[in-house]
Design a protein around this motif. Structure first.
Motif, PDB file in Angstrom:
ATOM      1  N   ASN A   1       1.824 -13.542  16.318  1.00  0.00           N
ATOM      2  CA  ASN A   1       1.160 -12.330  15.857  1.00  0.00           C
ATOM      3  C   ASN A   1       0.017 -12.701  14.931  1.00  0.00           C
ATOM      4  N   THR A   2      -1.002 -11.873  14.928  1.00  0.00           N
ATOM      5  CA  THR A   2      -2.135 -12.055  14.026  1.00  0.00           C
ATOM      6  C   THR A   2      -2.037 -11.017  12.914  1.00  0.00           C
ATOM      7  N   TYR A   3      -2.282 -11.449  11.687  1.00  0.00           N
ATOM      8  CA  TYR A   3      -2.122 -10.576  10.530  1.00  0.00           C
ATOM      9  C   TYR A   3      -3.463 -10.393   9.826  1.00  0.00           C
ATOM     10  N   THR A   4      -3.541  -9.352   9.029  1.00  0.00           N
ATOM     11  CA  THR A   4      -4.774  -9.039   8.313  1.00  0.00           C
ATOM     12  C   THR A   4      -4.428  -8.383   6.980  1.00  0.00           C
ATOM     13  N   THR A   5      -5.430  -8.186   6.157  1.00  0.00           N
ATOM     14  CA  THR A   5      -5.289  -7.448   4.903  1.00  0.00           C
ATOM     15  C   THR A   5      -6.399  -6.408   4.838  1.00  0.00           C
ATOM     16  N   TYR A   6      -6.018  -5.226   4.463  1.00  0.00           N
ATOM     17  CA  TYR A   6      -6.982  -4.119   4.430  1.00  0.00           C
ATOM     18  C   TYR A   6      -8.085  -4.405   3.423  1.00  0.00           C
ATOM     19  N   GLU A   7      -9.342  -4.206   3.862  1.00  0.00           N
ATOM     20  CA  GLU A   7     -10.494  -4.488   3.016  1.00  0.00           C
ATOM     21  C   GLU A   7     -11.303  -3.236   2.696  1.00  0.00           C
ATOM     22  N   GLY A   8     -10.786  -2.072   3.084  1.00  0.00           N
ATOM     23  CA  GLY A   8     -11.538  -0.838   2.871  1.00  0.00           C
ATOM     24  C   GLY A   8     -11.241  -0.194   1.535  1.00  0.00           C
ATOM     25  N   ASN A   9     -11.722   1.048   1.398  1.00  0.00           N
ATOM     26  CA  ASN A   9     -11.538   1.783   0.153  1.00  0.00           C
ATOM     27  C   ASN A   9     -10.759   3.075   0.355  1.00  0.00           C
ATOM     28  N   GLY A  10     -10.058   3.192   1.460  1.00  0.00           N
ATOM     29  CA  GLY A  10      -9.295   4.398   1.731  1.00  0.00           C
ATOM     30  C   GLY A  10      -7.991   4.442   0.953  1.00  0.00           C
ATOM     31  N   GLY A  11      -7.494   5.641   0.711  1.00  0.00           N
ATOM     32  CA  GLY A  11      -6.213   5.805   0.040  1.00  0.00           C
ATOM     33  C   GLY A  11      -6.336   5.959  -1.463  1.00  0.00           C
ATOM     34  N   ILE A  12      -5.177   6.103  -2.105  1.00  0.00           N
ATOM     35  CA  ILE A  12      -5.079   6.313  -3.554  1.00  0.00           C
ATOM     36  C   ILE A  12      -4.626   5.013  -4.209  1.00  0.00           C
ATOM     37  N   LYS A  13      -5.342   4.580  -5.216  1.00  0.00           N
ATOM     38  CA  LYS A  13      -4.959   3.356  -5.927  1.00  0.00           C
ATOM     39  C   LYS A  13      -3.641   3.581  -6.663  1.00  0.00           C
ATOM     40  N   ILE A  14      -2.724   2.616  -6.534  1.00  0.00           N
ATOM     41  CA  ILE A  14      -1.393   2.750  -7.141  1.00  0.00           C
ATOM     42  C   ILE A  14      -1.486   2.811  -8.659  1.00  0.00           C
ATOM     43  N   GLY A  15      -2.274   1.957  -9.257  1.00  0.00           N
ATOM     44  CA  GLY A  15      -2.470   2.005 -10.700  1.00  0.00           C
ATOM     45  C   GLY A  15      -1.236   1.568 -11.486  1.00  0.00           C
ATOM     46  N   GLY A  16      -1.103   2.111 -12.708  1.00  0.00           N
ATOM     47  CA  GLY A  16      -0.048   1.699 -13.621  1.00  0.00           C
ATOM     48  C   GLY A  16       1.313   2.270 -13.280  1.00  0.00           C
ATOM     49  N   PRO A  17       2.307   1.962 -14.105  1.00  0.00           N
ATOM     50  CA  PRO A  17       3.692   2.380 -13.828  1.00  0.00           C
ATOM     51  C   PRO A  17       3.862   3.895 -13.742  1.00  0.00           C
ATOM     52  N   LEU A  18       3.169   4.644 -14.589  1.00  0.00           N
ATOM     53  CA  LEU A  18       3.331   6.095 -14.572  1.00  0.00           C
ATOM     54  C   LEU A  18       2.805   6.687 -13.272  1.00  0.00           C
ATOM     55  N   ARG A  19       1.596   6.271 -12.881  1.00  0.00           N
ATOM     56  CA  ARG A  19       1.054   6.791 -11.627  1.00  0.00           C
ATOM     57  C   ARG A  19       1.925   6.347 -10.455  1.00  0.00           C
ATOM     58  N   ARG A  20       2.401   5.113 -10.482  1.00  0.00           N
ATOM     59  CA  ARG A  20       3.282   4.634  -9.410  1.00  0.00           C
ATOM     60  C   ARG A  20       4.530   5.508  -9.315  1.00  0.00           C
ATOM     61  N   MET A  21       5.104   5.864 -10.456  1.00  0.00           N
ATOM     62  CA  MET A  21       6.301   6.686 -10.451  1.00  0.00           C
ATOM     63  C   MET A  21       6.001   8.085  -9.913  1.00  0.00           C
ATOM     64  N   LEU A  22       4.876   8.643 -10.327  1.00  0.00           N
ATOM     65  CA  LEU A  22       4.513   9.976  -9.852  1.00  0.00           C
ATOM     66  C   LEU A  22       4.222   9.971  -8.347  1.00  0.00           C
ATOM     67  N   LEU A  23       3.546   8.930  -7.859  1.00  0.00           N
ATOM     68  CA  LEU A  23       3.307   8.816  -6.419  1.00  0.00           C
ATOM     69  C   LEU A  23       4.625   8.692  -5.658  1.00  0.00           C
ATOM     70  N   ALA A  24       5.531   7.871  -6.184  1.00  0.00           N
ATOM     71  CA  ALA A  24       6.831   7.704  -5.531  1.00  0.00           C
ATOM     72  C   ALA A  24       7.584   9.031  -5.470  1.00  0.00           C
ATOM     73  N   TRP A  25       7.504   9.802  -6.545  1.00  0.00           N
ATOM     74  CA  TRP A  25       8.173  11.106  -6.586  1.00  0.00           C
ATOM     75  C   TRP A  25       7.564  12.049  -5.541  1.00  0.00           C
ATOM     76  N   ALA A  26       6.223  12.109  -5.496  1.00  0.00           N
ATOM     77  CA  ALA A  26       5.555  13.023  -4.577  1.00  0.00           C
ATOM     78  C   ALA A  26       5.762  12.627  -3.120  1.00  0.00           C
ATOM     79  N   LEU A  27       5.859  11.320  -2.859  1.00  0.00           N
ATOM     80  CA  LEU A  27       5.993  10.842  -1.485  1.00  0.00           C
ATOM     81  C   LEU A  27       7.448  10.689  -1.051  1.00  0.00           C
ATOM     82  N   GLY A  28       8.375  11.023  -1.925  1.00  0.00           N
ATOM     83  CA  GLY A  28       9.776  10.881  -1.580  1.00  0.00           C
ATOM     84  C   GLY A  28      10.208   9.435  -1.420  1.00  0.00           C
ATOM     85  N   ASP A  29       9.551   8.554  -2.156  1.00  0.00           N
ATOM     86  CA  ASP A  29       9.809   7.117  -2.030  1.00  0.00           C
ATOM     87  C   ASP A  29      10.286   6.558  -3.376  1.00  0.00           C
ATOM     88  N   ILE A  30      11.057   7.332  -4.098  1.00  0.00           N
ATOM     89  CA  ILE A  30      11.451   6.976  -5.453  1.00  0.00           C
ATOM     90  C   ILE A  30      12.384   5.778  -5.495  1.00  0.00           C
TER      91      ILE A  30
END
Length: 966
Positions: free
Chosen positions: A524-553
């Protein structure tokens, strides 16, 4: 609880002027509980917890809009909705609770005092004050919440009203401009509905309070006297209700302008001259009744004046709305309906054509000559080279077998477009290869695979619309993984698809875990995303809030692979994106992918503004909505890698998009700002063209007499579906794209959307409609009309001729009984020169393999039928002369192309389906006759005889197989 003491009695007597309390009433004299503040704290925490999910959702949505650059759009809508919620919440509470307070003041001596009532001959003490005050607050709050939420949901009505562009065509009945019906009337309608409801609630409350003022003996006797205060309160509340209802009736006149009747839409003769004036008289009668109610409230003249006031609008309604219009319609209009309704039919025709963009259709005559010379094969060679032989459904099934590569890839759709190849415009079939995570093997469905590794689709396939190999497979220009292109004019430099039609899951990119790109052999060939799409995870608080909103707590906060620089990609489905950014538009159900000059992939989605309140226009269904006005005002461009979404305005004259543009100035761009290489792929939208075809069938005529008598109604031409004779059905043809030169047009090769028509309940063709897509002609419609005195075969009749051809019928029967089945593609009607060419591809699909292969091409004109294993062979058999090859034939896999020196001279194609051995024709006719008899016996339930006939049919086919050597 304690009995009142002497001191308590003194205090109670002092307070009687504020709240009458009976001497025997029990009160609570205990000091306030020390837990009182804690109860309020607990209640506040509960409210905060219940609202926290909404608050987190708002926060994440704001981040998502910010990632697209449309945060001002989100905040505008949110602030407007919140503002409307609180405005109508407080206004409703103020009106209702204020009205209830006035009623309490008026009825305090009669209603709130404690009383004894008789229930089943037993005296029961009852204190209404204990229930009415809390009930008044409950009712006020509940109604306030309901109306606040309802008004908040109607934010578009308020936004359009305050940002409207005043003007537009003026309708002939009320002389109001179009802006009044699009922007002002919905606003007034919402307010009037709200006020009528509030007035009704207040009136009901006044009646309840009045009922409680009745003396005690009323509960057991027939006396029905009422107090002066009750009479006044009810009269004032009734007057308020009548005034609000009068406004409602006044506004109710306007929707008659777009009411659909059996013959026409809009106001009719009876409505214009009798019903609408009667509604105006009802408004006046309601206002008179309101005035009488107010007079009666302060003069106390009894029920007579009040009943006279209420009877007046009822009488006007019965006479003006029921009796008189019924009489006029039955005895004045019906005997002279055409003469009476002609002006209103004219309004209906003109308005409907304007509302659906048919007023600009350019009418032309089309000769539909039957001669071969009329096809002008030499002058239309480039059109012949681009006739679509690949049916999109058959091609989709084939792609899933030969280009999906892995089970977790899928081709959601196949689209038709045009590209430049070697200096020529070619019609192409384009299909995006997207990843379907739900198709991963069960053992591979874990969080890391689904969220971090299998994040995107890869590349696309592109094949010429008429090209196929000797094995019946597509002739690819772009295919495989990694992407391979056979043309230097088309290259794919960024094949990853992070945003598409199947990207329905949230993923995390730019993580420490490499993403799967594409399979290559056993590795398999692998890659890493180089674009600017999506929401930056940021610090612990934003990560926790994103996890809560996405149901990925349970996973996201604890993943070492996801860093603060990682991005969360949410709402990746392109339809979901546009519906969240601009929910006030409706969208074409068929987005399509294009490749720009740099080799990047983009999605184009057609967006429409619509309304159901265009005066005199008839309603039709568009995307499950009933509309009578539609414009393709916007084209949406979405980058499949970055998710960048741009809205381009293509109709500057549309008042709705002008109002939305004034509301959201940062959302829309001018059409000339779209990159030129992408704008060259803009096309006439199929959804709009389909609804225009439905409307055009009736409204192509502009003569009121012909329209009224339904003498010239057209239907979209039907096609036959179903592979066998027993399951064949007819359904309207879907619009289809053709690269062609329009008849009587300068020699410009253009991309055109076509829809043929037949007269109602008949199968012969009467005309066709063309929607243009290229250059300065984009968005224009051309209608071609056939000669009235000639019968031109339609698609169903051509299908019948194919079925009646003995050689084709025998070949189909033979293929259907050899572990395979015949699939007949969509029959296309292609205008060429001064004639029509009918094209139907025939596919063969093995029962054990869902991969259709193109095996035959059937061509037909009004007088001839030809077929062959290639398009050139079929055309040769059709015209009776050799036709030079239209395109170079692709070699078989593994076969070297001959050099020019070694290349043999071109030979005439062998018409294998025309030349047949002696005796074959007789066997074919016998096989067809036996099969028809077998079907008849089966339909009659004579199964034993049917079985015998089927055995006889098999023996005939065996003889045919031996004789032909197949």
């Amino acid at each position: 609880m304690l009995r009142r003491s002497a001191n308590a009695r003194i205090l109670t007597d002092m307070s009687k002027s504020y709240s009458p309390i009976d001497d025997d009433e029990v009160i609570d004299v205990r000091p306030p509980s020390r837990w009182h503040w804690r109860r309020w704290l607990i209640a506040g925490l509960v409210v905060l917890f219940l609202s926290s999910s909404s608050l987190v959702g708002i926060y994440v949505s704001a981040l998502w809009f910010e990632s697209l650059g449309y945060q001002d759009v989100y905040w505008y809508i949110l602030k407007l909705r919140v503002g409307l919620f609180f405005i109508f919440l407080f206004l409703t509470i103020l009106i209702l609770r204020g009205s209830f307070w006035l009623l309490e003041r008026v009825f305090s001596a009669h209603v709130l005092a404690k009383r004894t009532i008789i229930v089943n001959e037993q005296a029961v003490e009852f204190s209404p004050g204990r229930f009415l005050r809390p009930a008044a607050w409950i009712v006020a709050v509940l109604f306030s919440l309901v109306y606040a939420l309802a008004m908040s949901a109607q934010w578009q009505v308020f936004a359009l009203y305050f940002n409207q562009v005043v003007g537009g065509p003026t309708e002939p009945i009320f002389q109001k401009p179009l802006s009044f019906y699009f922007f002002s009337l919905p606003f007034y309608d919402s307010l009037s509905s709200w006020l009528v409801s509030l007035a009704f609630v207040v009136l009901a409350a006044s009646l309840i309070y009045s009922f409680l003022t009745l003396p005690e003996k009323v509960m057991k006797s027939a006396s029905r006297t009422v107090s002066k205060s009750a009479f006044t309160a009810v009269s004032v509340a009734l007057a308020a209700f009548l005034i609000a209802f009068a406004w409602r009736v006044y506004l109710s006149r306007y929707p008659y302008l777009w009411t659909d009747h059996q013959t026409i839409s809009g106001v009719t003769f009876t409505e214009a001259n009798y019903l609408l004036p009667a509604l105006l008289f009802i408004c006046v009668a309601l206002l008179i009744a309101a005035a009488l109610a107010l007079i009666n409230a302060f003069t106390q003249r009894g029920l007579r004046l009040l009943l006279i006031g209420l009877a007046l609008p009822v009488l006007v309604y019965v006479v003006g709305v029921v009796i008189v219009p019924a009489y006029i319609q039955s005895f004045i209009v019906k005997p002279n309906e055409l003469g009476r309704e002609t002006p209103y039919i004219t309004h209906n025709i003109a308005a409907t054509r304007q509302a659906f963009g048919l007023h600009q259709v350019e009418q032309r005559d089309f000769e539909a000559d039957t001669s071969i010379q009329a096809l002008d094969l030499a002058g239309n060679r480039d059109s012949l080279e681009n006739i679509r032989l690949w049916d999109w459904q058959a091609l989709q099934d084939t792609l899933k077998q030969i280009q999906a590569i892995r089970i977790y890839y899928d081709f959601f759709d196949v689209d038709v477009d045009r590209y430049e190849l070697e200096g020529k415009t070619r019609q192409m079939m384009v299909a995006a290869r997207e990843i379907a995570v739900d198709k991963l093997p069960e053992a591979s469905r874990n969080w890391i695979n689904q969220k971090l590794i299998y994040t995107h689709g890869y590349g696309l396939t592109m094949n010429t619309a008429n090209g196929f190999t000797r094995e019946g497979m597509p002739r690819f220009v772009v295919s495989n993984m990694p992407v391979e292109s056979t043309s230097p004019d088309i290259r794919i430099t960024r094949p990853q698809i992070y945003y598409g039609q199947l990207t329905n899951t949230d993923v995390y990119v730019k993580t420490r875990q490499q993403e799967f790109d594409y399979p290559q052999g056993e590795t398999n060939t692998y890659t890493t995303y180089e674009g600017n799409g999506g929401i930056k995870i940021g610090g612990p608080l934003r990560r926790m809030l994103l996890a809560w909103a996405l149901g990925d707590i349970a996973k996201l906060p604890f993943s070492d692979d996801v860093t603060s620089e990682s991005h969360a990609m949410i709402r990746r489905n392109i339809i979901q994106i546009v519906n969240h950014v601009a929910p006030f538009l409706i969208y074409d159900v068929d987005p399509y992918m294009v490749v720009n000059e740099e080799g990047r992939l983009f999605w184009i989605i057609d967006a429409f503004t619509q309304s159901a309140s265009y005066p005199y226009s008839r309603h039709h269904r568009v995307n499950n909505q009933s509309v009578n006005y539609i414009r393709n005002s916007v084209k949406v461009l979405i980058d499949a890698y970055h998710g960048t979404t741009d809205f381009y305005v293509f109709d500057q004259d549309d008042p709705l998009i002008a109002a939305y543009r004034a509301t959201f100035p940062s959302l829309f761009k001018n059409a000339d700002q779209m990159p030129a290489d992408l704008r060259s792929h803009v096309r006439y939208p199929e959804t709009l063209f389909q609804v225009q075809g439905e409307v055009y069938g009736l409204y192509h005529t502009q003569n009121p007499t012909v329209f009224f008598q339904r003498e010239d109604v057209w239907n979209v031409a039907n096609r036959i579906t179903g592979e066998d004779a027993q399951n064949k059905q007819t359904q309207p043809i879907d619009p289809y794209f053709v690269l062609m030169r329009l008849p009587d047009e300068k020699p410009v090769f253009e991309f055109v959307l076509i829809l043929p028509f037949t007269p109602a309940n008949r199968n012969n063709m009467i005309g066709w409609l063309a929607g243009r897509s290229d250059g300065e002609n984009y968005g224009k419609l051309v209608g071609y009309n056939f000669p009235q005195g000639r019968l031109i075969d339609g698609p169903v009749q051509i299908e019948a001729r194919i079925d009646q051809n003995a050689q084709l019928a025998a070949q189909f029967s033979l293929w259907n009984q050899q572990g395979s089945r015949v699939i007949r593609g969509h029959l296309l009607v292609i205008p060429l020169g001064r004639s029509l060419l009918f094209v139907e591809p025939i596919y063969l699909q093995a029962v054990r393999s869902p991969m259709p292969e193109l095996r035959l091409v059937v061509l037909a004109t009004q007088e001839r039928l030809g077929f062959g294993t290639t398009f050139e062979e079929a055309l040769t058999n059709l015209v009776g002369a050799e036709v030079p090859p239209l395109a170079p034939e692709e070699s078989k896999p593994g076969e070297e192309q001959p050099t020019p020196a070694d290349k043999p001279a071109p030979t005439k194609p062998t018409p294998t389906v025309i030349a047949v051995p002696e005796g074959v024709q007789e066997l074919i006719i016998r096989a067809i006759r036996e099969f028809e008899e077998y079907q008849q016996l089966t339909a009659q339930g004579r199964l034993a005889e049917a079985g015998q006939k089927l055995e006889q049919h098999k023996r005939t086919l065996e003889e045919l197989r031996k004789l032909t050597g197949r």
